[in-house]
Motif scaffolding. Structure first.
Motif, PDB file in Angstrom:
ATOM      1  N   SER A 118       0.826  -1.212   0.000  1.00  0.00           N
ATOM      2  CA  SER A 118       0.000   0.000   0.000  1.00  0.00           C
ATOM      3  C   SER A 118       0.858   1.260   0.000  1.00  0.00           C
ATOM      4  O   SER A 118       0.414   2.308  -0.468  1.00  0.00           O
ATOM      5  N   ARG A 119       2.060   1.163   0.507  1.00  0.00           N
ATOM      6  CA  ARG A 119       2.949   2.332   0.515  1.00  0.00           C
ATOM      7  C   ARG A 119       3.268   2.786  -0.903  1.00  0.00           C
ATOM      8  O   ARG A 119       3.577   3.946  -1.129  1.00  0.00           O
ATOM      9  N   GLU A 120       3.195   1.879  -1.851  1.00  0.00           N
ATOM     10  CA  GLU A 120       3.480   2.209  -3.239  1.00  0.00           C
ATOM     11  C   GLU A 120       2.281   2.849  -3.938  1.00  0.00           C
ATOM     12  O   GLU A 120       2.392   3.303  -5.063  1.00  0.00           O
ATOM     13  N   GLN A 121       1.143   2.884  -3.281  1.00  0.00           N
ATOM     14  CA  GLN A 121      -0.067   3.413  -3.898  1.00  0.00           C
ATOM     15  C   GLN A 121      -0.220   4.915  -3.718  1.00  0.00           C
ATOM     16  O   GLN A 121      -1.114   5.513  -4.309  1.00  0.00           O
ATOM     17  N   LEU A 122       0.626   5.522  -2.924  1.00  0.00           N
ATOM     18  CA  LEU A 122       0.623   6.972  -2.777  1.00  0.00           C
ATOM     19  C   LEU A 122       1.541   7.520  -3.862  1.00  0.00           C
ATOM     20  O   LEU A 122       2.747   7.279  -3.843  1.00  0.00           O
ATOM     21  N   VAL A 123       0.956   8.189  -4.845  1.00  0.00           N
ATOM     22  CA  VAL A 123       1.687   8.581  -6.046  1.00  0.00           C
ATOM     23  C   VAL A 123       1.492  10.070  -6.318  1.00  0.00           C
ATOM     24  O   VAL A 123       0.364  10.567  -6.300  1.00  0.00           O
ATOM     25  N   PHE A 124       2.585  10.768  -6.609  1.00  0.00           N
ATOM     26  CA  PHE A 124       2.534  12.156  -7.057  1.00  0.00           C
ATOM     27  C   PHE A 124       2.322  12.103  -8.565  1.00  0.00           C
ATOM     28  O   PHE A 124       3.245  11.868  -9.343  1.00  0.00           O
ATOM     29  N   MET A 125       1.081  12.263  -8.978  1.00  0.00           N
ATOM     30  CA  MET A 125       0.697  12.024 -10.376  1.00  0.00           C
ATOM     31  C   MET A 125       1.382  12.986 -11.350  1.00  0.00           C
ATOM     32  O   MET A 125       1.724  12.581 -12.464  1.00  0.00           O
ATOM     33  N   ASN A 126       1.586  14.235 -10.983  1.00  0.00           N
ATOM     34  CA  ASN A 126       2.251  15.181 -11.882  1.00  0.00           C
ATOM     35  C   ASN A 126       3.609  14.642 -12.315  1.00  0.00           C
ATOM     36  O   ASN A 126       3.951  14.648 -13.496  1.00  0.00           O
ATOM     37  N   LYS A 127       4.366  14.179 -11.346  1.00  0.00           N
ATOM     38  CA  LYS A 127       5.709  13.661 -11.620  1.00  0.00           C
ATOM     39  C   LYS A 127       5.628  12.368 -12.441  1.00  0.00           C
ATOM     40  O   LYS A 127       6.387  12.180 -13.397  1.00  0.00           O
ATOM     41  N   LEU A 128       4.711  11.489 -12.094  1.00  0.00           N
ATOM     42  CA  LEU A 128       4.564  10.226 -12.812  1.00  0.00           C
ATOM     43  C   LEU A 128       4.201  10.467 -14.275  1.00  0.00           C
ATOM     44  O   LEU A 128       4.800   9.873 -15.184  1.00  0.00           O
ATOM     45  N   ILE A 129       3.251  11.343 -14.518  1.00  0.00           N
ATOM     46  CA  ILE A 129       2.836  11.637 -15.900  1.00  0.00           C
ATOM     47  C   ILE A 129       3.973  12.305 -16.667  1.00  0.00           C
ATOM     48  O   ILE A 129       4.227  11.975 -17.823  1.00  0.00           O
TER      49      ILE A 129
END
Length: 138
Positions: free
Chosen positions: A116-127
């Motif tokens: 679950s720790r991997e499910q917190l995502v900074f979407m701006n950076k990922l995209i």
């Protein structure tokens, strides 16, 4: 016997998580909640009463803030009543645990918490990274 889950949070967050679980499966009966400090000031007494009601069952308690008063109360009584406590609740891990058919032993819980720790995502950076990769893959 099915695992039982008790969501206990400050304010009405617990009820919100409960309603979200019910959204995904309206027939679920093993999820319970306590809204701390909303209707009564003695949350600890209310918590103990709820845990006693669920005693004898495999119980996992979810709390919202690891250092918060709700978590301190839940942690204080876990040895007495024999339940497990997971703090820092989020909807993804709650759904994963509630809908899992696995036995909720310590190893399973630790594995699910770690994932679950991997499910917190900074979407701006990922995209941004994904878009950059698209241009370099050609």
């Amino acid at each position: 016997m099915a695992n039982q889950f008790l969501i206990a949070t400050h304010g009405r967050l617990a009820e919100g998580f409960y309603e979200s679980v019910k959204f995904f499966n309206s027939q679920i009966e093993n999820v319970h909640y306590l809204n701390a400090y909303v209707n009564h000031n003695d949350f600890e007494m209310e918590f103990i009463e709820k845990v006693k009601e669920l005693s004898g069952l495999s119980l996992i308690v979810f709390t919202d803030i690891p250092g918060g008063s709700v978590n301190r109360i839940a942690s204080k009584h876990m040895a007495t009543f024999g339940y497990k406590v997971i703090s820092g609740i989020n909807l993804s891990v709650l759904l994963e645990l509630v809908f899992s058919t696995e036995n909720m032993n310590e190893e399973t819980i630790e594995r699910l918490v770690t994932s679950s720790r991997e499910q917190l995502v900074f979407m701006n950076k990922l995209i941004e990274e994904m878009e950059g990769k698209e241009f370099t893959d050609d």
